[in-house]
Design a protein around this motif. Structure first.
Motif, PDB file in Angstrom:
ATOM      1  N   ARG A  96       7.954   3.223   6.543  1.00  0.00           N
ATOM      2  CA  ARG A  96       6.809   4.088   6.775  1.00  0.00           C
ATOM      3  C   ARG A  96       6.068   3.677   8.043  1.00  0.00           C
ATOM      4  O   ARG A  96       5.557   4.515   8.776  1.00  0.00           O
ATOM      5  N   LYS A 104       4.076  14.030   8.198  1.00  0.00           N
ATOM      6  CA  LYS A 104       3.484  15.183   7.526  1.00  0.00           C
ATOM      7  C   LYS A 104       2.074  15.444   8.053  1.00  0.00           C
ATOM      8  O   LYS A 104       1.706  16.586   8.301  1.00  0.00           O
ATOM      9  N   PHE A 156       5.071  10.546   5.228  1.00  0.00           N
ATOM     10  CA  PHE A 156       3.641  10.847   5.313  1.00  0.00           C
ATOM     11  C   PHE A 156       3.091  10.871   6.745  1.00  0.00           C
ATOM     12  O   PHE A 156       2.406  11.824   7.124  1.00  0.00           O
ATOM     13  N   PRO A 157       3.398   9.845   7.583  1.00  0.00           N
ATOM     14  CA  PRO A 157       2.845   9.867   8.949  1.00  0.00           C
ATOM     15  C   PRO A 157       3.284  11.100   9.725  1.00  0.00           C
ATOM     16  O   PRO A 157       2.550  11.569  10.592  1.00  0.00           O
ATOM     17  N   ALA A 181       0.814  -1.214   0.000  1.00  0.00           N
ATOM     18  CA  ALA A 181       0.000   0.000   0.000  1.00  0.00           C
ATOM     19  C   ALA A 181       0.843   1.258   0.000  1.00  0.00           C
ATOM     20  O   ALA A 181       0.566   2.204   0.722  1.00  0.00           O
ATOM     21  N   LEU A 182       1.896   1.275  -0.799  1.00  0.00           N
ATOM     22  CA  LEU A 182       2.655   2.523  -0.947  1.00  0.00           C
ATOM     23  C   LEU A 182       1.820   3.489  -1.780  1.00  0.00           C
ATOM     24  O   LEU A 182       1.067   3.079  -2.647  1.00  0.00           O
ATOM     25  N   TYR A 183       1.969   4.782  -1.500  1.00  0.00           N
ATOM     26  CA  TYR A 183       1.198   5.762  -2.258  1.00  0.00           C
ATOM     27  C   TYR A 183       1.908   6.013  -3.588  1.00  0.00           C
ATOM     28  O   TYR A 183       3.022   6.534  -3.617  1.00  0.00           O
ATOM     29  N   PRO A 184       1.268   5.636  -4.704  1.00  0.00           N
ATOM     30  CA  PRO A 184       1.973   5.631  -5.986  1.00  0.00           C
ATOM     31  C   PRO A 184       2.377   7.033  -6.459  1.00  0.00           C
ATOM     32  O   PRO A 184       3.304   7.178  -7.233  1.00  0.00           O
ATOM     33  N   HIS A 185       1.656   8.062  -5.989  1.00  0.00           N
ATOM     34  CA  HIS A 185       1.935   9.410  -6.488  1.00  0.00           C
ATOM     35  C   HIS A 185       2.981  10.137  -5.654  1.00  0.00           C
ATOM     36  O   HIS A 185       3.275  11.291  -5.910  1.00  0.00           O
ATOM     37  N   MET A 186       3.493   9.466  -4.630  1.00  0.00           N
ATOM     38  CA  MET A 186       4.537  10.103  -3.823  1.00  0.00           C
ATOM     39  C   MET A 186       5.833   9.319  -4.001  1.00  0.00           C
ATOM     40  O   MET A 186       5.804   8.112  -4.229  1.00  0.00           O
TER      41      MET A 186
END
Ligand SMILES: Nc1ncnc2c1ncn2[C@@H]1O[C@H](COP(=O)(O)OP(=O)(O)OP(=O)(O)O)[C@@H](O)[C@H]1O
Ligand SMILES: [Mg+2]
Lengths: 352, 276, 434
Positions: A145, A100, A97-98, A84-89
């Protein structure tokens, strides 16, 4: 941090997936949830991290009751099955992310990302996108992450399922290393018994929404509480012989052969159906308690050779032997069972 | 998705408030057709079937019977659907799977044709139909509507054919079938849901079409329900909204029925079949 | 050409035929018509030549010399065979013969002159009244006579003894032709229309506001229904999807009822002492609100569906991950959902810009460009000019020229879009070569 699950029940609509489960996981312990597909492993994991709420029961982290606390506030790190990595980052943004969403300062974020990236060995990949990473690298990013905000608990949902055999081996020890290094309490969901046995302090075997046995890997292998557990652990798997109790011994089904029963086993009355479980390493030419049959399958595994022996009544026993053995397909053999290692199970599948 | 980490009632509330005007309009659309309301009041107070009298009363002189108009609309919508779907299915297959010269050109052309909605063509089509004498006939409107929806139909069908595995066709050819047989017997059944979705889409689009009949067949016996209703609305100095709404509900009934039966296909073609 | 090619073209041919007939030819004709002055007055088939009061006025407006116009307009008396035959029937062979032998071919500017000439004849009719009548038989005029060809007209004019220079001939045939002619004036004409810039501005405003409304509302609907339990979500989606499939006449009818001076808003606000009025048409601002609402809601339906299915295709675990990572709902939308909707949003913007630019049905049905042209947009202006104007003179040529502007913008835009949306991905090579 200690995790206590007390009388946990979960249902989706009419179907109850988990029923009245209780489980205690000690501080700094790594526990495996092991079981066949659909038995409720992920559901349990999701309940611990708060994505699902419990229908009944309590969940405690340490002494705090978190049953009704939202995921955001539980401080649990999760590695999902497909990462579940965020593809757009890019990798950096994924890991950050956590932090941010908690609006930490840039410098702080930079420092922590660098630190965690070094821990999981991905320091050079920070500017890449997830699609530009190999499976193992993605895995490490997901781990980073999950760990970056120093969670109290780490949950891993089949973290190795998508990796090839070699990488899986490597990541197994890697994850364990990181878990030990951080001293975090971890729950590993898997349906691979090797993974569970090699990585974890204790294993909880689940079946149809219940925990059927909770123990250390070694104890569970040697003393399975049921045929299900015995069948689940061990590769190549244990072989079962069907039969009945006759004259205080074990009479093979459709056969005259009667085997003596190991001492210390309480048999039901004559004529009751029971099962013998024999692990491949305990069915060897040198053992005393001989049974005869025909070699019906040979698999050369390199260092070892694996044989299936079909008995006269059609039952199959498995044997694993050193490479030099050299038996051939169709050969008539008479090998022996290590009598004190035989596992006996009653008609309900429970250990006798 | 319903995540247990978020409460849904605030969303429900906001969405409910925003949807209110639409809901009010829908409710009154139906309620007003069978009730009367005292002027200045919002609550209907009498039940009546008076507003539906257009169904059984003789039309006023100069007006066409609602039944003729309804029949026209059905003919218009069904013919458009049949022609459009047939042409889209063959052309979509050709563009998706067959070898042909100028394929890039055709595809680009079809995409570009999307950029030509009604107004850019209607003036010249109006003049052409007048010249060849198809002005004020259903045939003209059917042909034009078919053509206008065709680029979309071809594009959608091409998309559906693109998703059929090549292996099916290769296997068919290996088994000795001709390319045409393969298409007819093996590929077409695979895209049946797509064909159904396109048919429903084109039917609804034709059923609702207003501007083409209004310009190309505005009066007399070639009227369709959209022009009938809009003529009614434009003619009247003192508007009888209850009657307009009754005609409107009558006109919308097939749409509602089609929606109830085919809403999955519709969502599919509006959502997945990127209209562009 | 290879057999395989024929198969492909064969499959394509029905569609090609329809598109050729009803798409390409009309587009070409639009181009053609935009270079004509076709209108209701000129008709669409050929025209004719006729000198009458109106065309004479046009002639002098076009700069013909007054004397020339005057001559054309005046009647003349010419002794010709037709006149003589008529005279024979009315006043006897003898009179006719005498006129024929003595005066054939003579031309008189006024009846008085001809009467005077008649009085010199022996066999003239007795009474003055009969002489006047006989003279009338020789009255010749090109006024109010239809000529199919320019030659016929010129012959007739010359036959009446009017001499013309070639310049005059050309001016005459050009100005008094009642049919359509080729011209490139439409574009200059368009630029001179006083409200054309306002219409262009309206169009821009219409596209921008409606696009913003439909993308914004569409996103809002897609995201909120995504977070709702499925039963509730389905209901709301149905409510917002319906405007898209509801015939536009009915949808606009509902809004008209809402806004009418005896409608819902007026009745509702009447309870608070607000005087009833037509909320849709009373001010330009209100009209805009309704235009943007009506078109925006229809656009939002499409957006809701497209965005909705795009959100659904985001893996659940990614959303779960963001939640355990600590993201609030707003942060989840902002950082996880919206970035993954970039393509659908771009697509909707591209697609809607084009279709909004050329669509006018909802405006036509609701405000019809009113009040006072406040909501007139370019495509509606073209429609009004060419197909539906109050003056009754439909200017097909000018309207086609206006539409042509939209065609050009459309083609340019789609070329740009083909670039953006990577056309080459769409044209995969066939894997079976027969
Ligand atoms: N959202 C849901 N709605 C209904 N049923 C669900 C839902 N999620 C899981 N289930 C059901 O609950 C049971 C347990 O699911 P779960 O995902 O926990 O299994 P699992 O042990 O993780 O299996 P796997 O190894 O395949 O991941 C399954 O039978 C599944 O069908
Ligand atoms: Mg699972």
């Amino acid at each position: 941090m200690r995790i206590s699950i007390e009388n946990f029940t979960k249902s989706f609509g009419d179907t109850t997936v988990i029923e009245d489960m209780s489980l205690e996981i000690g501080d700094g312990e790594m526990l495996a949830l092991l079981g066949p597909s659909g038995c409720g492993k992920s559901t349990t994991l999701f309940a611990i991290c708060g994505i699902h709420r419990m229908n009944a029961g309590r969940l405690l982290f340490g002494d705090a009751d978190v049953t009704e606390v939202s995921s955001q506030k539980r401080n649990v790190g999760v590695v999902f099955q497909n990462y579940a990595l965020y593809p757009h980052m890019n990798v950096y943004e994924n890991i950050a992310f956590p932090l941010k969403v908690r609006k930490e300062s840039r410098a702080e974020v930079d420092r922590k990302v660098q630190e965690i990236a070094d821990l999981v060995h991905i320091g050079e990949l920070l500017q890449r996108r997830p699609v530009q990473l190999s499976g193992g690298q993605q895995q490490r990013v997901a781990l980073a992450r999950a760990l970056i905000r120093k969670p109290d608990i780490l949950l891993l949902d089949e973290p190795l399922a998508n990796l090839d055999a070699k990488l899986r081996l490597e990541m197994r020890s890697e994850i364990r290393r990181i878990q030990l290094a951080t001293g975090i309490t971890a729950v590993l969901v898997t349906h691979d018994q090797v993974e569970a046995m090699s990585m974890c302090d204790r294993i909880a075997i689940m079946d149809k929404g219940r925990i059927v046995q909770l123990s250390t890997p070694k104890d569970m292998y040697e003393n399975p509480s049921s045929a299900f557990v015995a069948g689940f652990l061990g590769n190549p798997p244990i072989a079962f012989l069907e039969g009945t109790v006759a004259d205080g011994g074990f009479r093979l089904a459709n056969s005259r052969v009667t085997l003596p029963v190991p001492s210390g086993i309480e048999l039901p009355g004559d004529g009751a159906p029971i099962r013998f479980g024999v692990r491949p390493e305990f069915f060897q030419p040198g053992n005393p308690l001989k049974v005869s049959g025909k070699v019906s399958f040979v698999e050369i595994q390199g260092r070892e050779e694996l044989y299936d022996v079909t008995l006269e009544n059609g039952a199959v026993l498995r044997s694993i032997q050193a490479q030099s053995a050299g038996f051939r397909l169709g050969e008539d053999v008479s090998w022996g069972i290590a009598q004190d290692k035989v596992l006996a199970f009653g008609p309900d599948g429970n250990r006798l | 998705m319903t995540s247990s980490n978020f409460r849904s009632w605030p969303l429900f509330l906001v969405l409910g408030v925003i949807s209110m005007p639409l809901v009010i309009m829908y409710v009154y659309l139906f309620v007003d057709t069978v009730t009367d309301t005292t002027a200045g009041s919002l609550i209907p107070d009498r039940f009546t079937l008076h507003h539906w009298r257009f169904l059984w009363e003789e039309p006023e002189t100069g007006r066409v019977s609602i039944w003729t108009v309804t029949l026209n609309t059905f003919i218009f919508a069904i013919c458009t659907t049949l022609i459009n779907v047939s042409a889209s299915v063959t052309a979509g297959y050709a563009l998706s799977r067959l070898n042909m010269p100028f394929k890039r050109f055709f595809l680009g052309g079809i995409l570009t044709l999307h950029a030509f909605p009604t107004i850019t063509l209607i003036i010249s089509i109006f003049l052409i139909l007048q010249m060849i004498g198809l002005y004020n006939t259903l045939i003209g409107v059917i042909l034009v509507k078919t053509a206008l929806e065709l680029p979309f139909g071809i594009w959608i069908m091409k998309g559906f054919f693109d998703n059929v595995p090549w292996e099916i066709e290769m296997a068919g050819l290996q088994d000795g079938a001709s390319r045409f047989t393969v298409w007819w017997k093996l590929v077409l059944p695979q895209v049946q849901p797509g064909v159904a979705a396109l048919a429903v889409f084109v039917f609804l689009s034709a059923w609702s079409e207003f501007i083409l009949p209004q310009v190309l067949a505005p009066s007399g016996s070639a009227q369709v329900l959209s022009t009938y209703l809009s003529n009614l609305i434009f003619d009247d100095i003192k508007p009888d909204f209850n009657m307009f709404k009754s005609v409107g509900v009558f006109y919308a009934l097939p749409v509602i029925v089609v929606y109830l039966i085919f809403n999955k296909q519709l969502m599919n073609i509006y959502g997945g079949g990127t209209k562009g | 050409m290879r057999r395989a090619h024929l198969l492909g073209l064969g499959f394509l041919s029905p569609a090609l035929a329809i598109i050729l007939m009803l798409f390409l030819i009309p587009v070409l004709l639009t181009v053609m018509f935009s270079f004509t002055n076709m209108s209701t007055a000129t008709g669409i088939s050929g025209g004719a030549y006729e000198i009458n009061a109106a065309s004479l006025r046009k002639l002098s407006d076009a700069g013909a010399q007054e004397s020339f116009v005057e001559t054309l307009g005046k009647e003349a008396f010419v002794v010709d065979d037709a006149g003589i035959t008529a005279a024979a029937a009315a006043y006897g062979e003898q009179f006719a013969n005498e006129v024929g032998s003595q005066m054939l071919g003579e031309r008189f500017d006024s009846r008085r002159d001809l009467e005077r000439a008649f009085r010199k004849l022996k066999s003239r009719p007795r009474s003055t009244r009969d002489i006047k009548k006989a003279a009338d038989l020789f009255k010749r005029s090109v006024l109010n006579v239809r000529f199919e060809t320019a030659g016929g007209l010129l012959d007739a004019v010359t036959g009446n003894g009017i001499e013309m220079t070639p310049d005059q001939q050309e001016l005459l045939t050009k100005t008094i032709y009642t049919g359509w002619t080729w011209t490139s004036d439409n574009f200059a004409l368009m630029a001179q229309i006083p409200y054309v810039w306002r219409v262009a501005g309206n169009t821009l405003m219409y596209v921008v506001l409606t696009l913003a409304a439909s993308v914004g509302l569409g996103l809002f609907l897609a995201i909120t229904t995504f977070y709702l339990p499925s039963g509730t979500a389905t209901t709301f989606r149905a409510i917002w999807f319906f405007p898209r499939i509801l015939p536009n006449v009915i949808f606009v009818l509902m809004w008209k009822w809402l806004a009418w001076d005896t409608g819902f808003l007026s009745s509702l606000l009447g309870n608070f002492g607000v005087p009833p009025r037509n909320w849709m048409l009373d001010t330009g601002a209100n009209a805009w609100v309704f235009i943007v609402l009506i078109n925006g809601i229809v656009g939002a339906s499409l957006g809701m569906i497209l965005f909705g299915s795009a959100i659904k295709s985001i893996p659940q675990s990614m959303l779960h991950a963001s939640e355990v990572d600590g993201a609030s709902r707003w942060q989840q939308i902002r950082y996880i959902i919206l970035p993954q909707l970039r393509w659908p949003i771009m697509f909707i913007c591209a697609y809607s810009t084009l279709s909004l630019l050329t669509s006018f049905e909802y405006i036509l049905l609701s405000t019809d460009g009113g009040p006072g042209g406040a909501t007139e947009v370019w495509s509606l202006m073209a429609f009004h000019t060419a197909l539906d104007n109050y003056a009754g003179n439909l200017q097909y040529g000018l309207g086609a020229a206006m539409a042509l502007m939209l065609v050009i913008v459309g083609i340019l835009a789609s070329l740009v879009y083909l670039r953006i949306f990577n056309f080459n991905d769409l044209v995969a090579k066939p894997r079976i070569e027969q």
